[in-house]
Design a protein around this motif. Structure first.
Motif, PDB file in Angstrom:
ATOM      1  N   ARG A 164      72.356  55.246  61.970  1.00  0.00           N
ATOM      2  CA  ARG A 164      73.226  54.532  61.045  1.00  0.00           C
ATOM      3  C   ARG A 164      74.384  53.925  61.828  1.00  0.00           C
ATOM      4  O   ARG A 164      74.857  54.505  62.808  1.00  0.00           O
ATOM      5  N   ARG A 165      74.832  52.767  61.400  1.00  0.00           N
ATOM      6  CA  ARG A 165      75.850  52.042  62.160  1.00  0.00           C
ATOM      7  C   ARG A 165      76.876  51.418  61.236  1.00  0.00           C
ATOM      8  O   ARG A 165      76.653  51.270  60.030  1.00  0.00           O
ATOM      9  N   GLU A 166      77.966  51.026  61.808  1.00  0.00           N
ATOM     10  CA  GLU A 166      78.951  50.223  61.084  1.00  0.00           C
ATOM     11  C   GLU A 166      78.441  48.790  61.011  1.00  0.00           C
ATOM     12  O   GLU A 166      77.819  48.288  61.953  1.00  0.00           O
ATOM     13  N   PHE A 167      78.703  48.124  59.889  1.00  0.00           N
ATOM     14  CA  PHE A 167      78.372  46.708  59.731  1.00  0.00           C
ATOM     15  C   PHE A 167      79.672  45.942  59.493  1.00  0.00           C
ATOM     16  O   PHE A 167      80.076  45.719  58.356  1.00  0.00           O
ATOM     17  N   PRO A 168      80.374  45.535  60.560  1.00  0.00           N
ATOM     18  CA  PRO A 168      81.637  44.819  60.379  1.00  0.00           C
ATOM     19  C   PRO A 168      81.429  43.533  59.577  1.00  0.00           C
ATOM     20  O   PRO A 168      80.475  42.782  59.823  1.00  0.00           O
ATOM     21  N   THR A 169      82.313  43.266  58.631  1.00  0.00           N
ATOM     22  CA  THR A 169      82.173  42.078  57.794  1.00  0.00           C
ATOM     23  C   THR A 169      83.477  41.781  57.067  1.00  0.00           C
ATOM     24  O   THR A 169      84.271  42.686  56.797  1.00  0.00           O
ATOM     25  N   GLN A 170      83.685  40.494  56.763  1.00  0.00           N
ATOM     26  CA  GLN A 170      84.787  40.092  55.891  1.00  0.00           C
ATOM     27  C   GLN A 170      84.357  40.084  54.428  1.00  0.00           C
ATOM     28  O   GLN A 170      85.185  39.961  53.527  1.00  0.00           O
ATOM     29  N   ALA A 171      83.047  40.189  54.210  1.00  0.00           N
ATOM     30  CA  ALA A 171      82.503  40.075  52.863  1.00  0.00           C
ATOM     31  C   ALA A 171      82.846  41.306  52.028  1.00  0.00           C
ATOM     32  O   ALA A 171      83.243  42.355  52.553  1.00  0.00           O
ATOM     33  N   ASP A 172      82.672  41.163  50.726  1.00  0.00           N
ATOM     34  CA  ASP A 172      82.789  42.287  49.801  1.00  0.00           C
ATOM     35  C   ASP A 172      81.446  43.002  49.821  1.00  0.00           C
ATOM     36  O   ASP A 172      80.533  42.662  49.067  1.00  0.00           O
ATOM     37  N   ALA A 173      81.300  43.962  50.729  1.00  0.00           N
ATOM     38  CA  ALA A 173      79.997  44.548  51.018  1.00  0.00           C
ATOM     39  C   ALA A 173      79.924  46.007  50.585  1.00  0.00           C
ATOM     40  O   ALA A 173      80.853  46.789  50.829  1.00  0.00           O
ATOM     41  N   GLU A 174      78.799  46.351  49.969  1.00  0.00           N
ATOM     42  CA  GLU A 174      78.469  47.744  49.666  1.00  0.00           C
ATOM     43  C   GLU A 174      77.271  48.119  50.530  1.00  0.00           C
ATOM     44  O   GLU A 174      76.232  47.456  50.473  1.00  0.00           O
ATOM     45  N   ILE A 175      77.410  49.188  51.327  1.00  0.00           N
ATOM     46  CA  ILE A 175      76.344  49.637  52.215  1.00  0.00           C
ATOM     47  C   ILE A 175      75.789  50.953  51.679  1.00  0.00           C
ATOM     48  O   ILE A 175      76.526  51.929  51.510  1.00  0.00           O
ATOM     49  N   ILE A 176      74.495  50.969  51.399  1.00  0.00           N
ATOM     50  CA  ILE A 176      73.827  52.151  50.871  1.00  0.00           C
ATOM     51  C   ILE A 176      72.768  52.585  51.879  1.00  0.00           C
ATOM     52  O   ILE A 176      71.865  51.808  52.213  1.00  0.00           O
ATOM     53  N   TRP A 177      72.875  53.808  52.367  1.00  0.00           N
ATOM     54  CA  TRP A 177      71.921  54.322  53.341  1.00  0.00           C
ATOM     55  C   TRP A 177      70.894  55.196  52.647  1.00  0.00           C
ATOM     56  O   TRP A 177      71.223  55.999  51.780  1.00  0.00           O
ATOM     57  N   VAL A 178      69.633  55.047  53.033  1.00  0.00           N
ATOM     58  CA  VAL A 178      68.560  55.905  52.537  1.00  0.00           C
ATOM     59  C   VAL A 178      67.798  56.466  53.730  1.00  0.00           C
ATOM     60  O   VAL A 178      67.866  55.928  54.840  1.00  0.00           O
ATOM     61  N   ASP A 179      67.052  57.553  53.484  1.00  0.00           N
ATOM     62  CA  ASP A 179      66.376  58.262  54.561  1.00  0.00           C
ATOM     63  C   ASP A 179      64.872  58.046  54.588  1.00  0.00           C
ATOM     64  O   ASP A 179      64.188  58.542  55.489  1.00  0.00           O
ATOM     65  N   SER A 180      64.319  57.352  53.597  1.00  0.00           N
ATOM     66  CA  SER A 180      62.870  57.183  53.541  1.00  0.00           C
ATOM     67  C   SER A 180      62.524  55.887  52.821  1.00  0.00           C
ATOM     68  O   SER A 180      63.333  55.348  52.055  1.00  0.00           O
ATOM     69  N   SER A 181      61.304  55.403  53.046  1.00  0.00           N
ATOM     70  CA  SER A 181      60.842  54.201  52.342  1.00  0.00           C
ATOM     71  C   SER A 181      60.767  54.454  50.841  1.00  0.00           C
ATOM     72  O   SER A 181      61.037  53.553  50.043  1.00  0.00           O
ATOM     73  N   GLU A 182      60.428  55.680  50.459  1.00  0.00           N
ATOM     74  CA  GLU A 182      60.361  56.002  49.030  1.00  0.00           C
ATOM     75  C   GLU A 182      61.726  55.857  48.370  1.00  0.00           C
ATOM     76  O   GLU A 182      61.836  55.332  47.245  1.00  0.00           O
ATOM     77  N   GLN A 183      62.770  56.307  49.043  1.00  0.00           N
ATOM     78  CA  GLN A 183      64.122  56.180  48.491  1.00  0.00           C
ATOM     79  C   GLN A 183      64.531  54.714  48.387  1.00  0.00           C
ATOM     80  O   GLN A 183      65.159  54.302  47.404  1.00  0.00           O
ATOM     81  N   LEU A 184      64.178  53.932  49.394  1.00  0.00           N
ATOM     82  CA  LEU A 184      64.532  52.512  49.372  1.00  0.00           C
ATOM     83  C   LEU A 184      63.851  51.801  48.200  1.00  0.00           C
ATOM     84  O   LEU A 184      64.476  51.039  47.459  1.00  0.00           O
ATOM     85  N   ILE A 185      62.559  52.063  48.027  1.00  0.00           N
ATOM     86  CA  ILE A 185      61.804  51.423  46.936  1.00  0.00           C
ATOM     87  C   ILE A 185      62.297  51.909  45.580  1.00  0.00           C
ATOM     88  O   ILE A 185      62.414  51.124  44.629  1.00  0.00           O
TER      89      ILE A 185
END
Length: 245
Positions: A164-185
């Protein structure tokens, strides 16, 4: 349910295909399964990459007359510095992984392209981005390029939490991390699309991409002209890269 009748605002740009032989000037392990490699060469003064998810081809010697070829995202580049940054997701096998495992400053890299760009406008009212590790360089670049006030939600799959990493941005960004393809889907299944014009971008393993496209186009009725679904790789298949439509 969104209106599915708009025309595409994505701009298609063709580039002259140029092959380059470049010097490796920096190698950095940025997480357990990622290496950042900086390439340099005079020919990069004319390098063009107009979109965050462009891809270049790397050519790897494999002991035959035909080199092995693999696609990678230009993470960043500078015509002035004549530098190109590429991040390698290390999967433990294949010619690209072998090269990235052994590469050192002073080695050379052979690349070609990009052959074209699909430029996705930045002024959508909202944007959704889905990706596994292979998509992290493109996601990173997109978030860096988005202007302040742009609304974007990123759902990122990291099998190893240490990637997992930082995603530097000026945007109004929400970052959601998941641990598996099932969680992403499942997240995509449960998500209710916001009102207004939005764009959905997805890049991951082929089976994930097929599921995501079905969810957004077939089930949620999202505009087919405002989604890009790219299979960056396929389980047990070498040198796979495909647009899913």
């Amino acid at each position: 349910m969104t209106d599915n009748t708009s025309t595409s605002r994505v701009q298609h740009i063709r580039h002259e295909i140029v092959r380059r032989t470049l010097d490796v000037v920096s190698v950095e392990e940025i997480s357990p399964n990622f290496k950042r490699i900086i390439l340099s060469g005079d020919s990069l003064d004319t390098f063009i990459s107009s979109s965050f998810d462009d891809h270049i081809k790397f050519f790897f010697d494999n002991g035959t007359d035909e080199p092995a070829m693999r696609d990678y995202t230009p993470r960043s580049y500078s015509n002035e510095k004549k530098e190109l940054v590429v991040e390698f997701a290390m999967h433990g096998e294949g010619p690209a992984n072998d090269w990235a495992e052994k590469v050192k400053v002073g080695d050379i890299a052979k690349i070609g392209g990009p052959r074209g760009s699909r430029v996705i406008p930045m002024d959508y009212q909202w944007q959704l981005m889905f990706g596994d590790e292979t998509a992290f360089p493109a996601i990173s670049r997109r978030l860096e390029e988005l202007p302040a006030g742009a609304r974007v939600t990123v759902v990122a799959l990291a099998n190893n939490p240490q990637d997992r990493r930082e995603f530097p941005t000026q945007a109004d960004a929400e970052i959601i991390w998941v641990d598996s393809s099932e969680q992403l889907i499942e997240w995509a299944n449960q998500h209710q699309l916001a009102a207004g014009e939005g764009f959905v971008w997805c890049a991951a393993e082929a089976s994930i991409i097929k599921a995501l496209r079905n969810i957004f186009v077939e089930e949620k009725g999202h505009d087919v002209n405002a989604i890009r679904t790219s299979a960056y790789w396929k389980m047990r298949t070498a040198a796979f890269h495909e647009e899913v439509q």
